[in-house]
Write an enzyme that holds these catalytic residues in place. Structure first.
Site, PDB file in Angstrom:
ATOM      1  N   GLU A   1      -3.262   4.880   1.769  1.00  0.00           N
ATOM      2  CA  GLU A   1      -4.350   5.375   0.952  1.00  0.00           C
ATOM      3  C   GLU A   1      -5.236   4.204   0.545  1.00  0.00           C
ATOM      4  O   GLU A   1      -4.800   3.049   0.584  1.00  0.00           O
ATOM      5  CB  GLU A   1      -3.780   6.056  -0.301  1.00  0.00           C
ATOM      6  CG  GLU A   1      -2.916   7.252   0.009  1.00  0.00           C
ATOM      7  CD  GLU A   1      -2.174   7.783  -1.209  1.00  0.00           C
ATOM      8  OE1 GLU A   1      -2.255   7.173  -2.303  1.00  0.00           O
ATOM      9  OE2 GLU A   1      -1.507   8.817  -1.067  1.00  0.00           O
TER      10      GLU A   1
ATOM     11  N   GLY B   1       0.839  -1.181   0.000  1.00  0.00           N
ATOM     12  CA  GLY B   1       0.000   0.000   0.000  1.00  0.00           C
ATOM     13  C   GLY B   1       0.877   1.235   0.000  1.00  0.00           C
ATOM     14  O   GLY B   1       2.099   1.145   0.162  1.00  0.00           O
ATOM     15  N   TYR B   2       0.236   2.384  -0.174  1.00  0.00           N
ATOM     16  CA  TYR B   2       0.977   3.642  -0.275  1.00  0.00           C
ATOM     17  C   TYR B   2       0.495   4.633   0.769  1.00  0.00           C
ATOM     18  O   TYR B   2      -0.685   4.956   0.823  1.00  0.00           O
ATOM     19  CB  TYR B   2       0.818   4.237  -1.681  1.00  0.00           C
ATOM     20  CG  TYR B   2       1.580   3.429  -2.696  1.00  0.00           C
ATOM     21  CD1 TYR B   2       2.883   3.760  -3.030  1.00  0.00           C
ATOM     22  CD2 TYR B   2       1.014   2.289  -3.264  1.00  0.00           C
ATOM     23  CE1 TYR B   2       3.601   2.987  -3.932  1.00  0.00           C
ATOM     24  CE2 TYR B   2       1.724   1.516  -4.160  1.00  0.00           C
ATOM     25  CZ  TYR B   2       3.023   1.875  -4.497  1.00  0.00           C
ATOM     26  OH  TYR B   2       3.730   1.107  -5.372  1.00  0.00           O
ATOM     27  N   ILE B   3       1.433   5.098   1.579  1.00  0.00           N
ATOM     28  CA  ILE B   3       1.145   6.169   2.523  1.00  0.00           C
ATOM     29  C   ILE B   3       1.048   7.478   1.753  1.00  0.00           C
ATOM     30  O   ILE B   3       0.224   8.335   2.047  1.00  0.00           O
ATOM     31  CB  ILE B   3       2.225   6.227   3.621  1.00  0.00           C
ATOM     32  CG1 ILE B   3       2.127   4.969   4.498  1.00  0.00           C
ATOM     33  CG2 ILE B   3       2.098   7.501   4.450  1.00  0.00           C
ATOM     34  CD1 ILE B   3       3.234   4.823   5.517  1.00  0.00           C
TER      35      ILE B   3
END
Length: 155
Positions: A82, A28-30
């Site tokens: 996100e 996942g992407y912060i």
């Protein structure tokens, strides 16, 4: 500071029988802003935190920093990411002196298979395995941070 130099290709044909290893990856992407990403990855029983900078004009090279972190910390950081997740199996295939990382995607990116090869320089030569198709280096649609927002199945 590390510089990542890689070329990216679509995969056409059989690659799994050529793989010497494989592992499941969930990431996942912060932060997935164009030009800078902060990624949390769980690969098997290990966690990683990765920061990537903007690609150069060719899409071949960009800054990359990565640290292994404890699995429980990676799982906690995933909660801050996100919306959207990248789920894939990565197969490692030796070709000459290089290793191709072949990613088979699941979920909203089902049907997409991409191979990447990391290079020491932008003009380094390498042997292409027979499953290598069209080059997509620099095409942002194939960046994982973009696949999270605009999945392959919705193109």
């Amino acid at each position: 500071m590390g510089q990542e130099i890689e070329r990216k290709f679509l995969v056409e044909g059989e690659y799994k029988s050529q793989a010497y290893a494989h592992s499941r990856i969930v990431q996942g992407y912060i932060c997935s802003t164009r030009g800078r990403t902060v990624r949390v990855r769980i690969r098997g029983t290990k966690g990683y935190l990765t920061i990537k900078g903007a690609s150069d004009a060719t899409g071949l090279s960009r800054y990359e920093w990565e640290k292994e972190i404890p699995l429980d910390e990676a799982q906690e950081l995933m909660k801050l990411c996100e919306p959207g997740v990248i789920d894939k199996t990565r197969y490692l295939v030796q070709s000459g002196k290089h290793v191709f990382e072949v990613d088979e995607f699941y979920g909203d990116n089902e049907g997409l298979v991409i191979a990447e090869v990391e290079l020491a320089s932008e003009d380094e030569t390498f042997e292409k395995p027979d499953f290598i198709g069209q080059e997509v280096t620099g095409d942002i649609r194939y960046y994982n941070s973009q696949l999270m927002k605009h999945p392959y199945t919705q193109w």
